[in-house]
Design a protein around this motif. Sequence first.
Motif, PDB file in Angstrom:
ATOM      1  N   LEU A  82       2.214  -5.750 -18.228  1.00 48.62           N
ATOM      2  CA  LEU A  82       1.273  -6.858 -18.388  1.00 48.62           C
ATOM      3  C   LEU A  82      -0.109  -6.621 -17.784  1.00 48.62           C
ATOM      4  N   CYS A  83      -0.144  -6.027 -16.601  1.00 45.25           N
ATOM      5  CA  CYS A  83      -1.392  -6.063 -15.827  1.00 45.25           C
ATOM      6  C   CYS A  83      -2.321  -4.928 -16.214  1.00 45.25           C
ATOM      7  N   ASN A  84      -3.625  -5.177 -16.104  1.00 42.85           N
ATOM      8  CA  ASN A  84      -4.537  -4.057 -16.277  1.00 42.85           C
ATOM      9  C   ASN A  84      -4.995  -3.470 -14.950  1.00 42.85           C
ATOM     10  N   THR A  85      -4.882  -4.269 -13.851  1.00 38.20           N
ATOM     11  CA  THR A  85      -5.104  -3.662 -12.534  1.00 38.20           C
ATOM     12  C   THR A  85      -3.933  -4.027 -11.630  1.00 38.20           C
ATOM     13  N   VAL A  86      -3.692  -3.183 -10.640  1.00 33.53           N
ATOM     14  CA  VAL A  86      -2.584  -3.418  -9.716  1.00 33.53           C
ATOM     15  C   VAL A  86      -3.078  -3.191  -8.293  1.00 33.53           C
ATOM     16  N   ALA A  87      -2.644  -4.047  -7.378  1.00 32.73           N
ATOM     17  CA  ALA A  87      -2.957  -3.850  -5.962  1.00 32.73           C
ATOM     18  C   ALA A  87      -1.643  -3.726  -5.203  1.00 32.73           C
ATOM     19  N   PHE A  88      -1.578  -2.746  -4.317  1.00 28.61           N
ATOM     20  CA  PHE A  88      -0.377  -2.572  -3.513  1.00 28.61           C
ATOM     21  C   PHE A  88      -0.651  -3.109  -2.112  1.00 28.61           C
ATOM     22  N   MET A  89       0.128  -4.087  -1.683  1.00 33.45           N
ATOM     23  CA  MET A  89      -0.058  -4.674  -0.355  1.00 33.45           C
ATOM     24  C   MET A  89       1.046  -4.237   0.573  1.00 33.45           C
ATOM     25  N   ASN A  90       0.663  -4.039   1.849  1.00 26.07           N
ATOM     26  CA  ASN A  90       1.638  -3.634   2.845  1.00 26.07           C
ATOM     27  C   ASN A  90       1.108  -4.067   4.208  1.00 26.07           C
ATOM     28  N   GLY A  91       1.914  -4.741   4.988  1.00 25.19           N
ATOM     29  CA  GLY A  91       1.495  -5.142   6.334  1.00 25.19           C
ATOM     30  C   GLY A  91       0.215  -5.965   6.359  1.00 25.19           C
ATOM     31  N   GLY A  92       0.033  -6.802   5.364  1.00 27.91           N
ATOM     32  CA  GLY A  92      -1.108  -7.721   5.383  1.00 27.91           C
ATOM     33  C   GLY A  92      -2.413  -7.141   4.870  1.00 27.91           C
ATOM     34  N   VAL A  93      -2.393  -5.871   4.435  1.00 23.68           N
ATOM     35  CA  VAL A  93      -3.629  -5.305   3.889  1.00 23.68           C
ATOM     36  C   VAL A  93      -3.390  -4.801   2.467  1.00 23.68           C
ATOM     37  N   ILE A  94      -4.478  -4.712   1.714  1.00 28.10           N
ATOM     38  CA  ILE A  94      -4.379  -4.106   0.391  1.00 28.10           C
ATOM     39  C   ILE A  94      -4.568  -2.609   0.592  1.00 28.10           C
ATOM     40  N   GLU A  95      -3.476  -1.864   0.475  1.00 26.00           N
ATOM     41  CA  GLU A  95      -3.526  -0.429   0.765  1.00 26.00           C
ATOM     42  C   GLU A  95      -4.242   0.317  -0.342  1.00 26.00           C
ATOM     43  N   GLU A  96      -3.998  -0.125  -1.553  1.00 25.21           N
ATOM     44  CA  GLU A  96      -4.491   0.660  -2.675  1.00 25.21           C
ATOM     45  C   GLU A  96      -4.628  -0.241  -3.890  1.00 25.21           C
ATOM     46  N   SER A  97      -5.685  -0.041  -4.657  1.00 25.97           N
ATOM     47  CA  SER A  97      -5.789  -0.807  -5.893  1.00 25.97           C
ATOM     48  C   SER A  97      -6.525  -0.002  -6.946  1.00 25.97           C
ATOM     49  N   GLY A  98      -6.295  -0.329  -8.190  1.00 24.78           N
ATOM     50  CA  GLY A  98      -6.923   0.407  -9.279  1.00 24.78           C
ATOM     51  C   GLY A  98      -6.288  -0.017 -10.581  1.00 24.78           C
ATOM     52  N   THR A  99      -6.498   0.757 -11.644  1.00 25.54           N
ATOM     53  CA  THR A  99      -5.851   0.404 -12.903  1.00 25.54           C
ATOM     54  C   THR A  99      -4.348   0.583 -12.732  1.00 25.54           C
ATOM     55  N   SER A 100      -3.569  -0.080 -13.579  1.00 30.75           N
ATOM     56  CA  SER A 100      -2.116  -0.008 -13.460  1.00 30.75           C
ATOM     57  C   SER A 100      -1.650   1.435 -13.476  1.00 30.75           C
ATOM     58  N   ASP A 101      -2.203   2.235 -14.387  1.00 28.37           N
ATOM     59  CA  ASP A 101      -1.766   3.623 -14.503  1.00 28.37           C
ATOM     60  C   ASP A 101      -2.067   4.415 -13.239  1.00 28.37           C
ATOM     61  N   GLU A 102      -3.265   4.198 -12.698  1.00 31.54           N
ATOM     62  CA  GLU A 102      -3.616   4.906 -11.461  1.00 31.54           C
ATOM     63  C   GLU A 102      -2.625   4.598 -10.352  1.00 31.54           C
ATOM     64  N   VAL A 103      -2.439   3.304 -10.103  1.00 29.15           N
ATOM     65  CA  VAL A 103      -1.631   2.917  -8.940  1.00 29.15           C
ATOM     66  C   VAL A 103      -0.160   3.249  -9.154  1.00 29.15           C
ATOM     67  N   ILE A 104       0.327   3.059 -10.385  1.00 31.92           N
ATOM     68  CA  ILE A 104       1.755   3.262 -10.596  1.00 31.92           C
ATOM     69  C   ILE A 104       2.104   4.743 -10.795  1.00 31.92           C
ATOM     70  N   TYR A 105       1.255   5.486 -11.531  1.00 31.39           N
ATOM     71  CA  TYR A 105       1.600   6.894 -11.804  1.00 31.39           C
ATOM     72  C   TYR A 105       0.931   7.885 -10.861  1.00 31.39           C
ATOM     73  N   ASN A 106      -0.233   7.535 -10.330  1.00 32.78           N
ATOM     74  CA  ASN A 106      -0.912   8.466  -9.425  1.00 32.78           C
ATOM     75  C   ASN A 106      -1.350   7.822  -8.118  1.00 32.78           C
ATOM     76  N   PRO A 107      -0.395   7.249  -7.381  1.00 29.89           N
ATOM     77  CA  PRO A 107      -0.810   6.616  -6.128  1.00 29.89           C
ATOM     78  C   PRO A 107      -1.304   7.680  -5.152  1.00 29.89           C
ATOM     79  N   THR A 108      -2.287   7.302  -4.349  1.00 35.76           N
ATOM     80  CA  THR A 108      -2.830   8.272  -3.405  1.00 35.76           C
ATOM     81  C   THR A 108      -2.239   8.095  -2.013  1.00 35.76           C
TER      82      THR A 108
END
Lengths: 235, 229
Positions: free
Chosen positions: A196-222
């Motif tokens: 569904l989403c075109n962007t995704v943000a990954f949250m952990n411990g109260g901060v947004i660790e990483e965000s970007g397009t869905s493909d970036e975050v899901i297939y190529n997380p840094t």
Amino acid sequence: MDIQIKNLTKTYNNRKILAIDGFHIPSKSFLGIIGPNGAGKSTLVKIIAGLDTPSTGCILYNHEGLNQRINRNMTMVFQKPYLLRTTVYNNIAYPLKLRNINKEEIHTRVQKIIGEMGIAGLQHQKAWTLSGGEGQKVALARALIFNPSLLILDEATANIDPSSIYAMEDAIKCYYENNHATIIMVTHNIKQAKRLCNTVAFMNGGVIEESGTSDEVIYNPTKEATKTFIKEAFL
Amino acid sequence: MREIYEGIIKSIELLLSLDGEIYRIILLSLYVSLTSTLISALIAIPVGIVMGIKKFPFKQGMIRVLYTFMGLPPVIVGLVVYLFIRRSGPLGNLELIFTSAAMIIAQTLLVTPIITGLVYNGTKEGGEKIKNLAKTLGANKTQTMILLIKELRISIFAAMVSGYGRAVSEVGAVMIVGGNIRHHTRVMTTTIAMNHSMGQTDMAIAIGIVLLILSFIVNSLLYRFQQGE
Ligand SMILES: Nc1ncnc2c1ncn2[C@@H]1O[C@H](COP(=O)(O)OP(=O)(O)OP(=O)(O)O)[C@@H](O)[C@H]1O
Ligand SMILES: [Mg+2]
């Protein structure tokens, strides 16, 4: 609706559970928020929805602070929604009644949305007799019916069976495409975020660790934390 | 125990006798207690709801005071009201003493904390969720309040029934401020107390039974109201 988060923190009993220096959700984006339990996802979206107040910092909606006009133009659906002690029909009609819309139009719009969501058969049922999943569908229909330009979903499709999940996702997708709305969706279902989403943000411990397009975050997380979380989700 | 049996017979006789005085006593009782319950409800429902959903300074202290006032002895309320409205009291010139208005004032003071406390308890349970829902769907303050009352109607009615029960059954307050004056401020409970002290136990029991029957009828009506949409 354009959302700008600035220096947002939330502290409960001296424990900082949210700290977001800055985050921008452009108008018409479909953002998925993922992350482990206790990451602060619900707290963040509740603050965006105006149901909770930040300890410091602020959020701007189309470059202004929260007011009644903006409040009337956004909504949030919970995993365990509160349904009014009345029929399904009246539940879905309620936001339109609040806006003084006439009976005929309410009727037309309710019939349309319950048809789309496949819950027309439930319309005369009392809301407290619905199953958990049926209740979530009613809550989604009730949220979409007044065309909010910001829709926040906090695990709104948890507990839904696989065949109904596509009906709900279709309703959300159609709504997104036809109304040019901004959608923020908290989900534990990474595949759903990808669908569904075109962007995704990954949250952990109260901060947004990483965000970007869905493909970036899901297939190529840094970040390592993102990598581990996504790997485990796909196991 | 013979008195109870005779009381039942007597209560039926009494109701069938169409004696004007007994019906006036019953009507006055109903009038005084229902009026005070309604006035109390008008104050207590919004206050109880606001206390249930809002945070404010000294809230905990206020709630403890409220709970204490829920158990206020009627005689004390009667006495305080009496001191205010007696001829030489600060409100003496209103000439309220020994009138039905005085009884309504005393019962309102007695019942308001009860309804407030019970509505507060009901709101504390589910009020937050209702308020949040109203907010997410775009309700303004008035619309939110209306929704809260609608959604909490079951606990609100339960609170009103309890309040009415307290009002109609108390004797201390109405005795002091009303004076149990025949044809004027005599209500069911003061009649019972008087008959008992005069040794007319069967009459006391008979009116007690009438009181119970009326309670049942009023509660049934409220119950039906609460069930309906
Ligand atoms: N009212 C509160 N008082 C104290 N702590 C709270 C409160 N609300 C939330 N928290 C804490 O804040 C943290 C973040 O909670 P939150 O509900 O935002 O997590 P989440 O990311 O939505 O988790 P989940 O995936 O389980 O829904 C948790 O550790 C929680 O215990
Ligand atoms: Mg959560």
